[in-house]
Design a protein around this motif. Structure first.
Motif, short mmCIF file in Angstrom:
data_model
loop_
_atom_site.label_atom_id
_atom_site.label_comp_id
_atom_site.label_asym_id
_atom_site.label_seq_id
_atom_site.Cartn_x
_atom_site.Cartn_y
_atom_site.Cartn_z
N GLY A 237 0.72 -1.16 0.13
CA GLY A 237 -0.04 0.03 0.06
C GLY A 237 0.78 1.30 0.05
N GLN A 238 2.07 1.22 -0.23
CA GLN A 238 2.91 2.54 -0.08
C GLN A 238 4.30 2.29 -1.17
OE1 GLN A 238 4.16 3.58 3.83
NE2 GLN A 238 4.87 1.52 4.37
N GLN A 239 4.72 3.19 -1.25
CA GLN A 239 6.09 3.34 -2.14
C GLN A 239 7.23 2.65 -1.30
OE1 GLN A 239 4.65 6.33 -1.54
NE2 GLN A 239 4.75 7.56 -3.43
N ILE A 240 8.06 1.53 -1.94
CA ILE A 240 8.91 1.05 -1.01
C ILE A 240 9.95 2.02 -0.55
CG2 ILE A 240 8.52 -1.19 -2.50
CD1 ILE A 240 11.05 -0.70 -3.85
N GLY A 241 10.27 2.96 -0.96
CA GLY A 241 11.10 4.12 -0.48
C GLY A 241 10.74 4.68 0.77
N LYS A 242 9.39 4.25 1.26
CA LYS A 242 9.10 4.56 2.70
C LYS A 242 9.49 3.63 3.77
CE LYS A 242 5.39 7.57 1.39
NZ LYS A 242 4.11 8.18 1.49
N PHE A 243 9.75 2.57 3.23
CA PHE A 243 10.32 1.46 4.34
C PHE A 243 11.89 1.79 4.62
CE2 PHE A 243 6.95 -0.77 1.93
CZ PHE A 243 6.12 -1.15 2.78
#
Length: 386
Positions: free
Chosen positions: A275-281
């Protein structure tokens, strides 16, 4: 030291990047697929580089070259390094060693190389003489006023395209404080000289389309005027003119690192999972931060060494640190970028798997990482008598 670029340098970077995107990127897939650069494409790249003022930019203006200082050349090489090596090396830097040419050698070798009419290659490495250059077995003996060459070289880059070879051969021995060592002489050898043969080299996983070759010399006779510099002074020729080659490797590594990091950053900003861009991990974002840090460190070291070279202050360890930092940073950045892409990173649809493969050789040629560490540590310990 001023860390900012001049207006001319910024324009140079923009010009070179535009050249790479227009003249080199479109042919990368073809070179990867065919493992070769078509002769007509070789000529096209050279001609376009001449038109753009990028060819022989390392040579002095008084000789017909671009007259760029070392920092500016590193900026050019950084941008060229973004493209596949088999293409960007065609935007040639004729070997600085050719500035040692004298008399008729200048018209026969130096000026044609600067004008893009002839291509040179360096022949030093042998099957039993890689990092240990002094152990070379290719010999040159005097016969009257001539020299007779016998022996082999291997891993000689782009010898298949070169018109002549800058050859290093053993020409006797000398006593030194550390024992007897071979004397080395440098020769200019035209392709087609009787007794000189260029043979196919090995198939490498790095830099497809950029070929290494084997050279064979058997009773190859050269007149005295083919000696570059003075007899038995080959190392002096190399030391005078080859100091900046490790900076060139460092700069091209920076270019590929920039491209890999840009690809990974864009992917991290666009690719969505859970549910979100992987850059936010953090598992991804921290990788990007570490990659940026590695790249910035290597870039500063490279430009610092280049600045010192322009000031005639560069030491061997300066170039060694730049080459070591940039080549090892590229290896890690390419690997982490591929990890961020996941399975797609290994697919040939993207340039990343090529950058990853190509990165491996950078820690080997122009002096292995171990040799660079030896140079650096020797400079630290020698003043202390160790």
């Amino acid at each position: 030291m001023d860390f900012g670029l001049s207006g001319e340098q910024e324009m140079l970077v923009e010009t070179t990047r535009a050249f790479v995107e227009k003249e080199l990127y479109p042919f990368e897939a073809e070179v990867e697929r065919t493992r070769a650069v078509r002769p007509e494409l070789v000529r096209q790249v050279i001609d376009r580089a001449l038109e753009a003022g990028l060819y022989a930019a390392n040579m002095p203006e008084g000789l017909g070259g671009g007259g760029l200082d070392t920092v500016s050349m590193c900026l050019v090489d950084r941008e060229l390094g973004r493209a596949a090596y088999a293409l960007h090396y065609l935007v040639a830097r004729p070997s600085n060693i050719l500035q040692a040419c004298t008399g008729a050698q200048r018209e026969r070798y130096l000026f044609p190389a600067i004008r893009g009419e002839k291509i040179d290659c360096l022949a030093m490495t042998e099957p039993d003489a890689g990092s240990d250059v002094r152990s070379m077995k290719c010999t040159a003996r005097q016969d009257g006023t001539d020299w007779v060459i016998d022996g082999e070289k291997h891993f000689i880059s782009h010898a298949d395209l070169a018109d002549f070879v800058i050859l290093f051969a053993a020409t006797g021995e000398e006593e030194t404080p550390r024992g007897r060592k071979k004397r080395i002489t440098t020769f200019l050898v035209d392709k087609g000289t009787p007794g000189f043969e260029v043979l196919p080299g090995y198939v490498s996983v790095s830099h497809r389309g950029y070929h290494n070759c084997r050279l064979r010399f058997e009773n190859c006779r050269l007149p005295a005027e083919q000696v570059l510099g003075e007899p038995h002074k080959g190392f002096e020729v190399a030391n005078d003119w080859l100091g900046a080659t490790r900076l060139q490797v460092a700069a091209t590594c920076l270019g590929r690192s920039h491209r890999a990091l840009e690809l990974a950053t864009d992917w991290a900003a666009q690719r969505r999972q859970f549910g979100q861009q992987i850059g936010k991990f953090q598992g991804v974002s921290f990788k990007l931060a570490d990659m940026k840090l590695l790249l910035q460190q290597a870039e500063l070291l490279t430009l610092w060494a280049a600045w010192r070279h322009d000031q005639r202050m560069m030491r061997d360890e300066d170039a060694a640190m730049a080459k070591l930092a940039a080549s090892e940073a590229l290896g890690r950045i390419a690997d982490e970028a591929l990890q961020i892409f996941g399975g797609m990173g290994l697919m040939e649809d993207l340039p990343l798997e090529r950058i990853w493969r190509d990165a491996r050789v950078e820690r080997i040629w122009e002096g292995t990482s171990e040799i660079q560490r030896h140079i650096i540590s020797r400079a630290m310990l020698r003043p202390l008598g160790a």
